[in-house]
Structure formats: C-alpha cells, structure tokens
Scaffold this active site. Structure first.
Site, PDB file in Angstrom:
ATOM      1  N   HIS A  28       0.840  -1.188   0.000  1.00 51.96           N
ATOM      2  CA  HIS A  28       0.000   0.000   0.000  1.00 51.96           C
ATOM      3  C   HIS A  28       0.880   1.243   0.000  1.00 51.96           C
ATOM      4  O   HIS A  28       1.764   1.366   0.843  1.00 51.96           O
ATOM      5  CB  HIS A  28      -0.931   0.010   1.224  1.00 51.96           C
ATOM      6  CG  HIS A  28      -2.118  -0.889   1.078  1.00 51.96           C
ATOM      7  ND1 HIS A  28      -3.308  -0.662   1.739  1.00 51.96           N
ATOM      8  CD2 HIS A  28      -2.308  -2.011   0.339  1.00 51.96           C
ATOM      9  CE1 HIS A  28      -4.175  -1.592   1.406  1.00 51.96           C
ATOM     10  NE2 HIS A  28      -3.584  -2.446   0.559  1.00 51.96           N
ATOM     11  N   TYR A  54      -9.420   5.660   7.094  1.00 47.90           N
ATOM     12  CA  TYR A  54      -9.614   6.030   8.502  1.00 47.90           C
ATOM     13  C   TYR A  54     -10.658   7.145   8.521  1.00 47.90           C
ATOM     14  O   TYR A  54     -10.453   8.198   7.925  1.00 47.90           O
ATOM     15  CB  TYR A  54      -8.310   6.542   9.102  1.00 47.90           C
ATOM     16  CG  TYR A  54      -7.241   5.488   9.313  1.00 47.90           C
ATOM     17  CD1 TYR A  54      -6.402   5.098   8.264  1.00 47.90           C
ATOM     18  CD2 TYR A  54      -7.071   4.890  10.559  1.00 47.90           C
ATOM     19  CE1 TYR A  54      -5.429   4.133   8.459  1.00 47.90           C
ATOM     20  CE2 TYR A  54      -6.085   3.921  10.751  1.00 47.90           C
ATOM     21  CZ  TYR A  54      -5.271   3.549   9.700  1.00 47.90           C
ATOM     22  OH  TYR A  54      -4.302   2.592   9.897  1.00 47.90           O
TER      23      TYR A  54
END
Ligand code: APR
Ligand code: PHB
Length: 397
Positions: A72, A201
């Site tokens: 990632h 998030y």
C-alpha cells in the site's frame, strides 16, 4: 531441559525471536500457554512496516508474505464523509506498508519453528519464572500431568500484556505508564471485497471507523463503540449500516456486505512498562507495551524489540559481549515512546471523546483540517505511519 534462551509466549515476538536466534545458532525453547489452533486462530491487525517486512524476510519467513502481502502506497482519511488521500510513498520518498494479517505472520513463524525442530511447547500451563536476577535463571511449567524445568541463561518475556513475565519483575523495579481510552473497537471480518484498494480512517459524529482488509476478497472493518458494547446488540446489518454512515455516501454505495466470520470488541489502551530488563529477564512486545490499534503499531513495535534483543543475545552468546543486553531497554524505550506518541495522537485526532470539552473538540477538528492543508503535517503523519527509522544500539557512540 537446558537451553540458552527460554522464550515465554509464541505470539509474533516470541516466535520471531526464536527464529532469529535459531538461525544464529543460539539454543532456545518456546513455551506457549495456549494450543496451536488457538494461537493460529487469533484475529489481529494487519499492517506491516517496511522494517518489519525486511526482518521477516531476514528470518526466512517472507515467501508467502512477499507473494500474498498487499503493498500500500497510501491511505484515505475521511472527515464526515469527505475523503482525502495521504500519499505515503510521495511523502516519505518511496516508503510503503504491506497489508498481511498478523494471523498469517504467526502461522508462517510457527511453520518455520516446527520445521527447524527447535522446541515449541504448546499448552504449557502454570509457567513460572525463577531466579531471574541470578546467573542461573529457570522456568517451570506443567504439561501432561508433570512439572518440567528449563534451566537457561536468559529469559525472554514475550507473553503479551496478560502474561506472567512482567509480573515476575520486582514492584520496586517496575514503573508503568498507562492511558485507558473511554471507548473500544467493534471489529468484523467478512469474505467480501474491500470497499477501497487502500485503508480508510474515518471520523464522524457517530464515531471513528476503519476500513481495512486481509486480501482482495476478505475485508476487515472496525467502528468505535462504547466499552460495554454487547455483541448481541450488533447484528451484522446494524454494523454494515453504521459503517456506511461513517464512511459517507460514495463508500456506502460501493460497500459490499455479507455475513461476518468474526466479530469482537476490544478496548484501547496505551501502556509502557519500564525497564524492559531485570537481571536475565528481557521483555519484548506486548509484555512491555500496548498501543491503541489506530496507528497499526502493535506488531511492528514487537518486531522492533525483537530485532534489538536478537542482536544483543547473539552478541552475548557468540562474543560474550554484554553491551547489547545492557543497552537493550534504553534503546527500545527511546523508539517505543515515539511510537506511543504517534499512536496516541492519531487515536485522539480521529475518535470522539464524549466527555471532551467543546474547546478541545474544536481544536482536534482544526488539527485535522490543518493536516489536510499542510504537506509538512502530512509528512509527519506519513513518516510515523510507515515506521520510524531503526537506530542500531551497537553503532551508537
Ligand atoms: N505462559 C505461556 N504463554 C503465555 C502466557 C503464560 N503465562 N501468557 C500469555 N502467553 C502467550 C499468549 O497465549 C500469546 O500466544 O504469549 C503470547 C503473547 O503473544 P501476543 O499477545 O500476540 O504478544 P506479542 O507476541 O508481543 O505480539 C504483539 O500481538 O496482541 C497482538 O496487538 C498485539 O500486534 C501486537 C502483537
Ligand atoms: C487491521 O487491518 O486490522 C488494521 C489496520 C490498520 C489499523 C488497525 C487495524 O490501524
């Protein structure tokens, strides 16, 4: 039984330490309270720093990680439904993280341990440490109705937050620091494709949420929840609806839902025990520290401790040098506290604290808005998230 290092606990810390020491020709025994199935069935976090990946490769357990791990290069922060990408790779000059479940790391390390033939004792009950501040420490445990003794030169307390090792240190020596958070995380694992190719998030008036994954077909989600949350009050549909609300309309439209294969509530805690050594006992991993999972640092901190402890013990047994073990605690704690700070900060920014005064709540929102406007602030976030650099205590003047 006699060995050089008796390791208590077969989580990531104990297993990785055992593997690194075995490769260096240091004799070890690993004593684990639970069964192999239980240990391999635990669902844990799944973001590995580059340094952790490199250490696992060095330990000879990186093949599946390299084949199945997901690289990632960034993640999203979602504020009241509006998503903003943090470009880790650009902000850190090329660093990335790898998504690979801790469960898989543990399975890979157990397989390597069993293949090595080095002792790994599951279901070792009533493990007790003795004479830890002498030159001849030992461990006793019960199994199959008999009491066994392991004489050793060093004890490695890798038995997690609820283990026996930290409690074996004298109260007069041990100092602990703790912050308990007034909420928990309700996590769900489901065999559905992740809502995004990267982590999200989210902060929302209803609370924090995190969209993560274990693979391209298995998703891991969390929502902030009250500490006394009863899973019976959270059927899958209610949880999916809460996630859609907290991630905003675009994610809600894209989110694939399905039956949970695991659902659990976990409290959040910041904790540090100092020092990480007493006599011939050395603590590593969750036995010495706990971080709130927001920053995905638990496993990575355990690996960082093990990196330093393995160097120290190899120097001790190979060169009879005590410099490494004498500097172990200070070297680890210097980095642990910086990671504690980051994990606390990231948790404080993204979660709702019901009892927080209005002023602090607005300051937190302003800090998030500043983060999204400032490349400098994003660089700080990114360099902590990908992992702070390792300082080799053997090379510190
Ligand atoms: N005797 C023997 N084994 C024990 C005892 C005991 N008295 N108490 C605990 N254990 C075992 C546990 O069953 C577990 O397998 O020690 C192991 C500790 O493993 P972890 O708790 O995973 O801790 P650690 O290896 O430091 O890894 C830290 O794991 O819990 C996550 O979030 C945490 O990602 C972090 C990572
Ligand atoms: C997870 O995938 O379980 C995970 C990922 C990132 C975090 C915490 C947990 O910050």
């Amino acid at each position: 039984m006699r060995t050089q290092v008796a390791i208590i606990g077969s989580g990531p810390a104990g297993l990785l330490l055992g593997q690194l020491l075995h490769l260096a020709g240091v004799d070890t025994v690993i004593l684990e309270r639970r069964s192999r199935d239980y240990v391999e069935g635990r669902i844990r976090a799944g973001v590995l720093e580059q340094g952790t990946v490199e250490l696992l490769v060095e330990a000879g357990v990186g093949d599946r990680l390299k084949a199945e791990g997901l690289i990632h290069t960034g993640f999203d922060i979602c504020i009241d439904g509006s998503r903003h990408r943090i470009d880790l790779e650009a902000l850190t000059g090329g660093k990335t993280v790898t998504v690979y479940g801790q469960t898989e790391v543990t399975k890979d390390l157990i397989a390597a341990r069993l293949a090595s033939g080095a002792p790994l004792v599951f279901e070792a009950e009533n493990v007790a440490l003795h004479d830890i501040d002498t030159e001849r420490p030992r461990v006793t445990y019960e199994k199959d109705g008999a009491t066994h003794t392991v004489d050793c030169a060093v004890l490695a307390g890798c038995d997690g937050f609820h283990g026996v090792s930290r409690g074996s240190m004298p109260d007069s020596v041990l100092k602990t620091y703790e912050r308990a958070y007034p909420f928990g995380w309700l996590g769900i694992l489901a065999d559905v494709p992740p809502v995004s190719h990267e982590l999200i998030y989210a902060t929302h008036p209803d609370g924090f949420a995190l969209a993560s994954m274990r693979s391209e077909t298995r998703s891991r989600y969390y929502i902030q929840c009250p500490l006394d949350t009863d899973l019976a009050d959270w059927p899958d549909d209610r949880l999916w609806d809460a996630l859609k609300t907290r991630f905003g309309d675009a994610a809600a439209a894209a989110m694939r839902t399905g039956p949970s294969i695991e659902k659990s509530v976990a409290p959040l805690r910041s904790f540090v025990a100092e020092p990480m050594r007493h006599g011939r006992l050395f603590l590593a991993g969750d036995a010495a520290h706990i971080v709130p999972p927001t920053g995905a640092k638990g496993l990575n901190l355990a690996a960082a401790d093990v990196r330093v402890l393995s160097w120290a013990l190899i120097d001790l047994f190979r060169d009879n040098s005590t410099a490494g073990i004498d500097g172990y605690s200070a070297a680890c704690l210097a980095r642990i506290w910086k990671v504690q700070r980051f994990s606390w900060w990231f948790s404080t920014q993204l979660h709702n604290f019901d009892t927080e005064p209005a002023f602090e709540r607005r300051v937190h929102r302003a800090e998030l808005e500043y983060l999204l406007e400032s490349e400098s602030a994003q660089k700080t976030l990114a360099e902590n998230y990908v992992g702070l650099p390792f300082v080799d205590p053997r090379r510190v003047a």
